[in-house]
Design an enzyme around this catalytic site. Structure first.
Site, PDB file in Angstrom:
ATOM      1  N   LYS A   1       7.755  31.074  -3.715  1.00  0.00           N
ATOM      2  CA  LYS A   1       7.525  31.898  -2.515  1.00  0.00           C
ATOM      3  C   LYS A   1       8.250  31.309  -1.303  1.00  0.00           C
ATOM      4  CE  LYS A   1       2.976  31.490  -2.708  1.00  0.00           C
ATOM      5  NZ  LYS A   1       2.671  30.678  -3.904  1.00  0.00           N
TER       6      LYS A   1
ATOM      7  N   ARG B   1      -5.078  34.788   0.157  1.00  0.00           N
ATOM      8  CA  ARG B   1      -5.367  34.181  -1.132  1.00  0.00           C
ATOM      9  C   ARG B   1      -6.745  34.582  -1.640  1.00  0.00           C
ATOM     10  NH1 ARG B   1      -1.718  29.363  -0.304  1.00  0.00           N
ATOM     11  NH2 ARG B   1      -1.479  28.334  -2.284  1.00  0.00           N
TER      12      ARG B   1
ATOM     13  N   ARG C   1       8.907  18.968  -7.710  1.00  0.00           N
ATOM     14  CA  ARG C   1       8.823  19.074  -6.255  1.00  0.00           C
ATOM     15  C   ARG C   1       8.011  17.898  -5.682  1.00  0.00           C
ATOM     16  NH1 ARG C   1       6.287  24.492  -3.666  1.00  0.00           N
ATOM     17  NH2 ARG C   1       4.295  23.492  -4.126  1.00  0.00           N
TER      18      ARG C   1
ATOM     19  N   ARG D   1       4.346  15.521  -1.727  1.00  0.00           N
ATOM     20  CA  ARG D   1       3.052  16.229  -1.664  1.00  0.00           C
ATOM     21  C   ARG D   1       2.148  15.728  -2.775  1.00  0.00           C
ATOM     22  NH1 ARG D   1       3.463  22.675  -1.060  1.00  0.00           N
ATOM     23  NH2 ARG D   1       1.306  22.463  -1.782  1.00  0.00           N
TER      24      ARG D   1
ATOM     25  N   ARG E   1      -5.617  24.139  -8.803  1.00  0.00           N
ATOM     26  CA  ARG E   1      -5.012  25.177  -7.949  1.00  0.00           C
ATOM     27  C   ARG E   1      -4.798  26.465  -8.751  1.00  0.00           C
ATOM     28  NH1 ARG E   1      -0.194  21.741  -5.968  1.00  0.00           N
ATOM     29  NH2 ARG E   1       0.566  23.515  -4.753  1.00  0.00           N
TER      30      ARG E   1
END
Ligand code: AMP
Length: 368
Positions: free
Chosen positions: A192, A267, A306, A312, A324
């Protein structure tokens, strides 16, 4: 419909409605200040028409003057408000009434109150022609106003868009029909954020990533960041009321955008409903929700990659990633039906090169 620079505006208030509002302010002030010979202080540039019509409608003895704040409208490093045209020097012991064209967030007003706090005026009041009560978040209570208006970007009757439009007798509001507002939908790692970077350039849209806003707040140690951190660290969703308020603030900050890309919001169904209501109150709407589809194995690999680069922590731990996905499946996935029922749901294959996926998204947007 009129055009100013790159934007279109439609009629919002007629000259008659405006003059009635001016008269209302004048009547209220006149009732309180009949024998006090107040000094009216207009705030340039926007208030010049209002001041002129207000004085014509004010029947008692009075004086008039103007102030002008710097276009930066902030505090200088010395903590002193920058004024381009300073306070009149005969105000000591007098009743001062500020004449403002519009009060919205209250930023300018706060500076005016600060400016006058160093003087020895007898009384200090605020009279504004227009008042956006829903977005005003200052502490100072507005003493007089002519008309409460919704949070629309307006021009005319002294108010401008990039300096144009001040000369109109009527007030116009920004026409939002040309806006494109997109929701980018998909599991963590679906791409996204990556795609938003391309779409925002291509269509001149404002990109709002709630995840990025949270991370920015965490980095800067704000109260919001501290609150969000405990949830994000576990891979849980941050509570709706916190997230919704934050999103609304981000939209309000970017009033002049040609449209928005909502990335990572909504969400939950509650967030989607809040978003619809909020946009409707601003004469805006979601044009399309575009889902980027990819299977869990691909997504987990992408997130772990990532995580190595971005640092992160929620991307570095398989359990957090699984959580998640669980959050997504139970709370976010039902939004598919929500947007399908509105005829706004579009699905795009999220596996391929970045350019291939951008092209698939562009096709959907061009078809809207
Ligand atoms: P993201 O960068 O979109 O993957 O978001 C990272 C984390 O921020 C999520 O796992 C949530 O904890 C939090 N977050 C982001 N957007 C929302 C949202 N719309 N509602 C609740 N929590 C969110």
């Amino acid at each position: 419909m009129i055009q100013l620079h790159d934007k279109y505006f439609k009629r919002f208030l007629s000259e008659k409605e405006i003059l009635l509002a001016v008269q209302r302010v004048a009547d209220q002030v006149a009732a309180d200040y009949k024998d006090k010979t107040p000094i009216f202080v207009g705030v340039l540039n926007g208030s010049f028409m209002f001041v002129s019509d207000f004085l014509k409608a004010y029947p008692h003895p009075c004086e008039v003057s103007f102030v002008k704040l710097s276009s930066y409208q902030g505090l200088t490093s010395t903590g002193i408000v920058e004024t381009l045209l300073d306070l009149p020097d005969n105000i000591e012991g007098r009743s001062v009434i500020i004449l403002e064209d519009i009060i919205d967030t209250g930023r300018t007003l706060k500076e005016l109150v600060h400016l006058f706090s160093n003087t020895n005026v007898k009384e200090f009041k605020i009279a504004s022609l227009f008042y956006k009560a829903e977005v005003y978040n200052g502490e100072y209570a507005i003493d007089y106003f002519g008309l409460e208006i919704p949070d629309r970007f307006i021009v005319g009757y002294g108010l401008d868009y990039k300096e144009l439009g001040r000369n109109f007798r009527e007030v116009y509001q920004l026409n939002q029909k040309h806006m494109i507002n997109l929701v980018l939908f998909g599991k963590p790692g679906a791409g996204k954020g990556t795609q938003a970077q391309f779409l925002k350039e291509q269509y001149n849209l404002q990109h709002i990533s709630t995840g990025d806003v949270f991370r920015y707040n965490i980095k800067n140690g704000t109260d919001l960041g501290t609150l969000a951190k405990s949830y994000i660290d576990k891979g849980d969703l941050v509570p709706d009321e916190v997230t919704i308020k934050m999103l609304e603030d981000e939209v309000a900050k970017n009033q002049e955008a040609d449209g928005f890309i909502f990335d990572g919001f909504p969400r939950t169904v509650a967030q989607a409903e809040a978003l619809d209501n909020f946009l409707e109150s601003k004469d805006m709407k979601i044009n399309a929700t575009i889902a980027l589809e990819a299977n869990d194995e691909v997504l987990i690999q992408r997130l772990l990659e990532r995580g190595k680069v971005s640092g992160r922590t929620d991307d570095q731990d398989k359990d957090k990633i699984r959580n998640r996905f669980d959050e997504y499946n139970s709370k976010t996935a039902p939004l598919k039906t929500y947007y399908e029922e509105q005829g706004k749901f579009h699905s795009v294959n999220g596996i391929g090169t970045i350019a291939e996926i951008t092209e698939r998204l562009t096709k959907v947007i061009e078809g809207l």
